[in-house]
Scaffold this active site. Sequence first.
Site, PDB file in Angstrom:
ATOM      1  N   HIS A  25       0.834  -1.201   0.000  1.00 51.73           N
ATOM      2  CA  HIS A  25       0.000   0.000   0.000  1.00 51.73           C
ATOM      3  C   HIS A  25       0.871   1.255   0.000  1.00 51.73           C
ATOM      4  CE1 HIS A  25      -4.009  -1.837   0.811  1.00 51.73           C
ATOM      5  NE2 HIS A  25      -3.246  -2.812   1.299  1.00 51.73           N
ATOM      6  N   ASP A  27       0.121   4.297   0.835  1.00 48.29           N
ATOM      7  CA  ASP A  27      -0.034   5.093   2.058  1.00 48.29           C
ATOM      8  C   ASP A  27       0.452   4.344   3.290  1.00 48.29           C
ATOM      9  OD1 ASP A  27      -2.109   3.271   1.950  1.00 48.29           O
ATOM     10  OD2 ASP A  27      -3.624   4.630   2.736  1.00 48.29           O
ATOM     11  N   GLY A 185     -10.410  -2.382   2.845  1.00 48.47           N
ATOM     12  CA  GLY A 185     -11.213  -1.900   3.953  1.00 48.47           C
ATOM     13  C   GLY A 185     -11.730  -3.079   4.763  1.00 48.47           C
ATOM     14  N   HIS A 212      -9.202  -7.791  -1.523  1.00 44.62           N
ATOM     15  CA  HIS A 212      -8.832  -8.107  -0.147  1.00 44.62           C
ATOM     16  C   HIS A 212      -9.874  -9.082   0.399  1.00 44.62           C
ATOM     17  CE1 HIS A 212      -6.061  -4.687  -0.191  1.00 44.62           C
ATOM     18  NE2 HIS A 212      -5.659  -5.028   1.026  1.00 44.62           N
ATOM     19  N   GLU A 215      -8.733 -12.293   5.161  1.00 45.94           N
ATOM     20  CA  GLU A 215      -7.789 -11.808   6.173  1.00 45.94           C
ATOM     21  C   GLU A 215      -8.530 -11.621   7.482  1.00 45.94           C
ATOM     22  OE1 GLU A 215      -4.756  -8.076   7.078  1.00 45.94           O
ATOM     23  OE2 GLU A 215      -6.533  -7.796   5.840  1.00 45.94           O
ATOM     24  N   ASP A 304       2.597  -5.579   2.487  1.00 50.06           N
ATOM     25  CA  ASP A 304       1.369  -4.900   2.905  1.00 50.06           C
ATOM     26  C   ASP A 304       1.648  -3.432   3.218  1.00 50.06           C
ATOM     27  OD1 ASP A 304      -1.328  -4.755   3.235  1.00 50.06           O
ATOM     28  OD2 ASP A 304      -1.389  -5.709   5.203  1.00 50.06           O
TER      29      ASP A 304
END
Length: 384
Positions: A25, A27, A185, A212, A215, A304
Site C-alpha cells: 500500500h 499510504d 477496507g 482483499h 484476512e 502490505d
Amino acid sequence: MTSQTPITPTADQIRRAPKVLLHDHLDGGLRPGTIIDIARETGYTQLPETEPDKLGGWFREAADSGSLERYLETFAHTCAVMQTRDALVRVAAECAEDLAEDGVVYAEVRYAPEQHLEAGLSLEEVVEAVNEGFRQGERTARAAGRRIRVGALLTAMRHAARALEIAELANRYRDHGVAGFDIAGAEAGYPPTRHLDAFEYLKRENNHFTIHAGEGFGLPSIWQALQWCGADRLGHGVRIIDDIKVEDDGTVQLGRLAAYVRDKRIPLELCPTSNLQTGAAASYAEHPIGLLRRLHFRATVNTDNRLMSGTSMSREFELLTETFGYTLDDLQWFTVNAMKSAFIPFDERLAMINDVIKPGYAELKSEWLFRQTATTSESAPEGD
C-alpha cells in the site's frame, strides 16, 4: 557438491536477490522523514512525533497495539500528507526508489484515489501524479544501477460507494501505468458483493482485479471474492487455512474451496508480518504460509504496509528463512509465483522470469558454490 545443494541464504544474498511484490500500500510505506517534511510544508500539525526515528517507532507501536482505532489512526496521518500533487509525486518516487534498493524488480503498489481529494485534486490528477512519481523513481533507480518496474493498482474502499467509478478510472489508465483494480477496507459487514457492478464492468473490459479477502473475515469472504466476483488474485487469502485439516498422523485433507484455490492456481498475496499484527496468525512459525508452501498453493510473499510493519521484502524473506529453513530455491519459487501472477502481459512476465529472476538467483547460487569450493581448497591438506 553440485548446484542442487540446498543453499540457506545470508541477509546480503536475500537483499540482492531479485524480488517481486504484489501487495503493497502506497499510504502504508512512506518514509517517516517525508511525512514530517510534507506536514511542515502543508501545515499539518497533528503528527504524534516530529523526529523521524520516533515517528517511525510510533507507527510500528500503534500497528502492534492490537487496537483497531490506533491502527487506523496511522493511515489518517499518512493520507493527510498525501493531498497535493507534489506530495503524491514525491511519495510515489520514494516508494519506487526504496523498493529498488531492497532488490525488488517488479512491484504492484496500490492506493485509493478517493482518499487524496481533500486539497482539491481530481481523481485523474491523483492518478497522474502517482504515475509520474513511479516513473521518476524508476529513473532514479536505473541511474543508480538498479532495475525496477512499478505498476499501480487503484483501490476502492469497501465501505464507500465509488467502486464502479474507480474501476472505470483504472480502465481508462490501464495502458498508462495502472495495472489493475482492488477493493480494501473492513471485510466484516462490507462483502465484495456490494460492488458487483464494478467487477462485472472490469470483466466485460477484460481487465485485472484483486480483492482483499480472507484476512479479517474468513472462508465466506474468499468464496464470494472468487465465485461471485471473479477475482484474479486474493489479497491476503490467509484464512484459506480454515478449509485445510491436518490429521494427527500428518496427512492433509483439503476442503473443496481450498482444493479449488490450489487447483486453479489462484494467487494468494500473503503478508506474514502484517498477518501477525491483525491476528490472522499467532506467530511466524504458525503462519499458514509454511503449510501452503508444502502443499504447492500459488503462495506469494508481500509487505502490505512497510511503515506500519517496519518491514521490507528482504525482511519478510529473512524471517521466513529463519522460521522455515527456506533456501534460495524456496525464495526463487515464491518470486516466480509472484511474477507469474502479475497483472502484465504473459510475454513480459516470462521475460522477467527468464531474463531477470532466474539469472539473478543463478548468480547467487554460483557465488555461494565458488566460495565453498575456494574454502574447501584452502583447507585441503598439501600433497607430498
